[in-house]
Design an enzyme around this catalytic site. Structure first.
Site, PDB file in Angstrom:
ATOM      1  N   ARG B 254     101.594 107.985 -60.394  1.00 39.02           N
ATOM      2  CA  ARG B 254     101.089 108.314 -59.061  1.00 39.02           C
ATOM      3  C   ARG B 254     100.778 107.019 -58.329  1.00 39.02           C
ATOM      4  O   ARG B 254      99.750 106.391 -58.583  1.00 39.02           O
ATOM      5  CB  ARG B 254      99.831 109.188 -59.193  1.00 39.02           C
ATOM      6  N   HIS B 258      94.709 109.710 -55.404  1.00 35.97           N
ATOM      7  CA  HIS B 258      94.799 111.163 -55.610  1.00 35.97           C
ATOM      8  C   HIS B 258      94.940 111.893 -54.279  1.00 35.97           C
ATOM      9  O   HIS B 258      95.783 112.747 -54.103  1.00 35.97           O
ATOM     10  CB  HIS B 258      93.543 111.655 -56.336  1.00 35.97           C
ATOM     11  N   TYR B 267      88.981 102.836 -60.120  1.00 32.26           N
ATOM     12  CA  TYR B 267      89.227 103.152 -61.531  1.00 32.26           C
ATOM     13  C   TYR B 267      90.544 102.572 -62.061  1.00 32.26           C
ATOM     14  O   TYR B 267      90.895 102.757 -63.206  1.00 32.26           O
ATOM     15  CB  TYR B 267      89.172 104.662 -61.771  1.00 32.26           C
TER      16      TYR B 267
END
Lengths: 327, 344
Positions: B254, B258, B267
């Site tokens: 990805r 998100h 993160y």
């Protein structure tokens, strides 16, 4: 007209719908060769084969979810939850999916499933074979919920549920299966979803209830008649959508109302029924709205004195009815 | 270099059953999905839309999978990042933009659902929700119904590796395995479930779970378009032949956060993202087409200009289209209740 048991009426309803429409099929745990743990689907596999009376893996969310998928394709599945106590793993599929499919797709998709689940105690089933989970699903728009008491209604509502274009939860009472018998025509009829039914005409008090406790209400009404108390009894039959008109009409008749169900009191269907009455008929009441329900404990115990304490019976119902009449 | 037909050795795309035109069409779809996605990120940053959930980095696998299906009969249960997939099975950019702007004409939900919640009965894209993986048992139910009605079709369902931990994944796979149903499960393993990395989601490989359900499971490079195409095509052939389901784990990354509400650098590192950007399947596929002589810099520029125009027009249309009427909130709770809410 044949007098048959409540369980036979449900079975007959399924049999007739399976015969009528080849898109109808039954799925669930033990529904096939065994014919269901209560024998509700007994004999159906012999007539319709194992594809249309399908034994599934032991996984309730899949039973509901697979039924939902098949329904979106155009089938008319009847999914059985072996006990309503075990339908909670399927709650996400029922509430997040089935109930919202028409709405979230802006009427593009629909989900015409029936989910049958036995409710109620009195069979020494303990905490997890006795529950009444109506209130968990009640108030979820998009779902219809029926809970028949008479054998006639069990067949007619089952058939109506199968033909309904939206998801219907069919809560059948396991105590009623063999205990309740009645005249059931063997022809093709339906009982419309959303219509309550007057079981007894009366002038002094109104009792509104559904499912198994109505047996106690009918018995108590008969005995109270000898004391000069005349009882009007309304069987809700459908819990969602509630038949508001019938509720108000039955309360208007006597001005005194008692609402009874086995599901626990707090947040139960009776709370909504009493709110409807309070909102619209407060000044026509001659007594406070009363409720008689299961206690607010997690579920009933298996030990006989405990189960008896939890459950309603004719005496408890009769006392509550007399109290209301004397108010 | 001439067309693939003139090359002595058969080209990779011809070997898996793709014509030159299809191979180029796939590329156009991947670029369309990528540019659409990037436009949405821009629209959200500009305050024109409230929210976007991205699929950047996964378009190659999505588009290649769609092209391997029979797009006249199969049923699709995409998850929320599958812009490339739904575009490939017939949804238009304009329709997606109507969803992005939550407008009345949005065919997915009439402006009710978040973007990325696809649905179109006409295109056999089954309506989806936000609780993840609920679509897996639905795909199995559709495959069951197709089998009962003796229809030669498959249902194709996607989900992320985080979702593969939900009970509905396991319950659905098991049911499909027991009944040998024509369903293809494709996990788009993009290495993150929002912020939680794959090593905190999975102790093994998603593909290996198929063994426990009695059918084939394969892990493939989701950045390799032709490998994805071949795998899905073979899975479809098995399904149609009555040989049951297939679980495909397409390994992707990805590249975007998100969603527009997420700061991914909280993160993961920029270095990690950059490292994976270098493995992006889209430029790799572009390079392949150039090497085959199917694409030139000029043709590519022309293609991208066309895509930009298409997205510009769709954006304007979506922006200007009417919202649903407030009262329409009450419609379609039940059949036949238009305008009246829950009453029947």
């Amino acid at each position: 007209m044949a007098v048959i048991e409540y369980i036979e009426a449900i079975r007959l309803g399924m049999k007739e719908e399976l015969e009528r429409d080849e898109d109808v099929f039954v799925l669930g745990e033990d529904v096939g060769v065994k014919g269901g743990v209560f024998t509700t689907t007994k004999g159906l596999i012999d007539q319709f084969g194992e594809q249309r009376v399908m034994d599934t893996p032991l996984a309730e969310s899949a039973i509901a979810g697979v039924a939902i998928g098949a329904a979106m394709y155009g089938m008319k599945p009847i999914a059985e939850m072996q006990y309503s106590d075990f339908m909670f793993p399927a709650t996400n599929q029922i509430i997040s999916e089935a109930a919202k499919i028409r709405y979230r797709s802006n009427n593009d998709w629909s989900c015409p499933i029936v989910i049958r689940a036995p409710i109620g105690g009195g069979v020494f089933g303990g905490l997890y074979h006795s529950q009444c989970p109506e209130s968990v699903f009640f108030g979820t728009p998009g779902l219809k919920i029926v809970a028949p008491y008479r054998a006639y209604d069990a067949k007619g509502l089952l058939k109506a549920a199968v033909r309904d274009p939206d998801p219907v939860l069919f809560f059948e009472n396991k105590k009623c299966y063999k205990l309740i018998t009645g005249e059931v025509p063997d022809d093709d009829y339906i009982v419309p979803i959303g219509k309550a039914n007057v079981l007894r005409e009366g002038d002094d008090i109104t009792v509104i209830s559904y499912s198994m406790p109505l047996l106690f209400v009918e018995q108590a009404a008969q005995e109270l008649a000898q004391e000069g108390i005349s009882t009007h009894i309304l069987d809700l039959r459908t819990l969602q959508p509630l038949d508001q008109e019938a509720i108000l009409e039955s309360v208007r008749k006597t001005g005194k109302v008692l609402i009874i169900h086995e599901d626990n009191k707090t947040g139960g269907v009776g709370a909504e029924v009493s709110a409807i009455i309070a909102e619209q008929l407060l000044y026509e009441l001659d007594a406070p709205i009363m409720r008689l329900c299961g206690p607010d404990v997690p579920a009933m115990p298996i030990n006989p004195p405990g189960e008896k304490f939890f459950l309603l019976n004719k005496e408890k119902v009769k006392e509550a009815m007399r109290n209301l009449a004397l108010y | 270099m001439g067309k693939s037909g003139s090359i002595e050795q058969q080209s990779r795309h011809a070997a898996v059953g793709l014509t030159d035109e299809q191979a180029v069409e796939m590329y156009a779809m991947m670029q369309l999905a990528r540019k659409f996605d990037e436009r949405n990120l821009l629209l959200q940053r500009a305050g024109k839309i409230n929210f976007h959930v991205s699929g950047v980095g996964q378009e190659v696998a999505q588009v290649a999978a769609a092209f391997a299906l029979d797009r006249t009969v199969d049923y699709y249960l995409p998850y929320y990042r599958d812009y490339g997939f739904v575009l490939s099975v017939g949804m238009t950019v304009k329709e997606l933009m109507l969803s992005v702007f939550a407008k009345a004409e949005d065919p997915n939900s009439g402006g009710r659902q978040m973007p990325g919640h696809f649905g179109s009965k006409r295109l056999r894209i089954v309506t989806g929700s936000s609780p993840v993986t609920t679509q897996v048992p639905h795909a199995v139910g559709i495959a069951l119904a197709a089998k009962m009605k003796k229809q030669k079709l498959v249902s194709f369902v996607t989900f992320g590796e985080g979702s593969s931990n939900q009970g509905d994944f396991h319950e659905g796979c098991n049911f499909a395995g027991v009944h040998k149903l024509p369903v293809i499960f494709m996990c788009e393993n993009n290495q993150y479930a929002i912020s939680v990395p794959v090593h905190k989601q999975l102790a093994g490989r998603v593909a290996d779970r198929a063994l426990g359900y009695g059918f084939t499971g394969v892990q493939i490079d989701g950045n390799d378009a032709l490998e994805v195409f071949r795998t899905v095509k073979e899975a479809r052939e098995r399904a149609i032949a009555g040989e049951g389901p297939t679980l495909i784990e397409a390994m992707v990354y990805r590249l975007s956060p998100h969603s527009t509400s997420d700061n991914d650098l909280a993160y993961r590192t920029k270095e990690e993202v950059d490292e994976n950007r270098a493995k992006d399947g889209l430029p790799k596929y572009r390079q392949y087409l150039i090497e085959c002589g199917l694409l030139t810099e000029e043709k590519d520029a022309e293609l991208l200009a066309g895509i930009k125009k298409q997205i510009d027009e769709a954006t304007e249309y979506g922006d200007k289209a009417a919202f649903p009427s407030p009262e329409s909130v009450l419609a379609h709770v039940y059949a036949g209740d238009a305008g009246q809410g829950g009453d029947i």
